[in-house]
Design a protein around this motif. Structure first.
Motif, PDB file in Angstrom:
ATOM      1  N   HIS A  55       0.868  -1.186   0.000  1.00  0.00           N
ATOM      2  CA  HIS A  55       0.000   0.000   0.000  1.00  0.00           C
ATOM      3  C   HIS A  55       0.902   1.233   0.000  1.00  0.00           C
ATOM      4  CE1 HIS A  55      -2.990   2.981   0.908  1.00  0.00           C
ATOM      5  NE2 HIS A  55      -3.929   2.073   0.724  1.00  0.00           N
ATOM      6  N   TRP A 128      -5.880  -1.639   6.714  1.00  0.00           N
ATOM      7  CA  TRP A 128      -5.016  -2.407   5.818  1.00  0.00           C
ATOM      8  C   TRP A 128      -3.901  -3.101   6.597  1.00  0.00           C
ATOM      9  CZ3 TRP A 128      -3.989  -5.033   1.723  1.00  0.00           C
ATOM     10  CH2 TRP A 128      -2.671  -5.282   1.350  1.00  0.00           C
ATOM     11  N   TYR A 187      -8.815  -3.800  -1.156  1.00  0.00           N
ATOM     12  CA  TYR A 187      -7.681  -2.881  -1.298  1.00  0.00           C
ATOM     13  C   TYR A 187      -6.920  -3.085  -2.608  1.00  0.00           C
ATOM     14  CZ  TYR A 187      -7.928  -1.137   3.522  1.00  0.00           C
ATOM     15  OH  TYR A 187      -8.320  -0.528   4.683  1.00  0.00           O
TER      16      TYR A 187
END
Length: 271
Positions: A55, A128, A187
């Motif tokens: 991420h 996340w 995600y």
């Protein structure tokens, strides 16, 4: 090995975590204690770091504020102590540890190399990080742990982890394996192998700060960790996805985790 992971005060910290009087959130037999007390966490932790790095905002926060390149052992010590305290420690100590982490997160702000603003206490980023580590820790335990959980135990582990995540600021954390998988999949459009993520992967897999004699064992642990990641995540980092790699990783991962378990038995445990 224990000194590297736990720091110079490791014995005293472990004594307090496991033996200080007071009520615990998670009593004996809870799924979270089973998973976090097993040496499979070494493989799970490495896999979680690799997955979290995908991420861009989370990786930018780590690269800019954690000091993992300059002080990797210090970061490992802080992380391992937090996991131990919140899993095995008294309620008071666990609450204090969570408050410290939230205070640190509240001060971390920045911008990714692509110009995206981030803050470490953003519930979306926290979710996340939480989902990645929960998934990797559980996968590692089920594949390499001494006593894999049954289906109910796996669900209980996700629910136990959700309690800590909620205290850290995650909004409605997943409490079942199904919702955990759904959250991770949601995600996918945001993930990318940035330059920081690739640098972190090289550091974790190829240039760890350990003596040369320990490199073969670390290599085996790295293979074990990579096999825990979904192929789609490995592809982003340019890592092996072949079925033959996964087949070889199983026995290798089991062997190295057994060796670590022998070297570092749990408090009061046996080899």
């Amino acid at each position: 090995m224990f000194a590297r992971i736990a720091g110079p005060d490791g014995p005293a910290v472990r004594e307090r975590i496991h033996h200080a009087p007071g009520p615990r959130r998670f009593g004996p037999g809870r799924a979270i204690r089973v998973v976090h007390g097993d040496a499979a966490m070494f493989a799970g932790g490495l896999a979680a770091l690799l997955l979290q790095s995908l991420h861009p905002a989370a990786m930018a926060a780590v690269a800019g504020h954690s000091g993992y390149l300059g002080d990797p052992w210090g970061r490992l010590q802080r992380t391992s102590t937090f996991l131990a305290v919140t899993t095995f420690g008294t309620d008071d100590d666990a609450r204090a540890a969570i408050a410290r982490v939230r205070a640190v997160h509240s001060r971390i702000r920045g911008t990714t190399p692509a110009g995206l603003a981030y803050r470490a206490d953003d519930p979306h980023l926290l979710a996340w990080v939480h989902a990645a580590e929960t998934d990797c820790f559980l996968r590692a335990h089920q594949r390499y742990g001494a006593a894999p959980l049954d289906a109910a135990g796996c669900e209980a582990y996700v629910a136990d982890m959700a309690e800590i995540a909620a205290d850290l600021g995650v909004t409605d954390p997943p409490r079942t394996r199904t919702t955990l998988a759904e959250l991770l999949r949601s995600y996918d459009p945001e993930l990318a192998a940035t330059a920081d993520a690739e640098r972190a992967a090289r550091f974790l897999l190829l240039r760890p700060p350990i003596p040369l004699l320990a490199r073969p064992a670390h290599g085996a642990l790295a293979v074990a960790a990579l096999a825990l990641l979904e192929p789609r995540h490995r592809r982003l980092l340019g890592l092996p996805t072949a079925a033959a790699f996964d087949a070889a990783a199983g026995p290798l991962g089991t062997a190295v985790v057994r060796a670590v378990r022998w070297l570092l038995p749990p408090p009061g445990g046996t080899r």
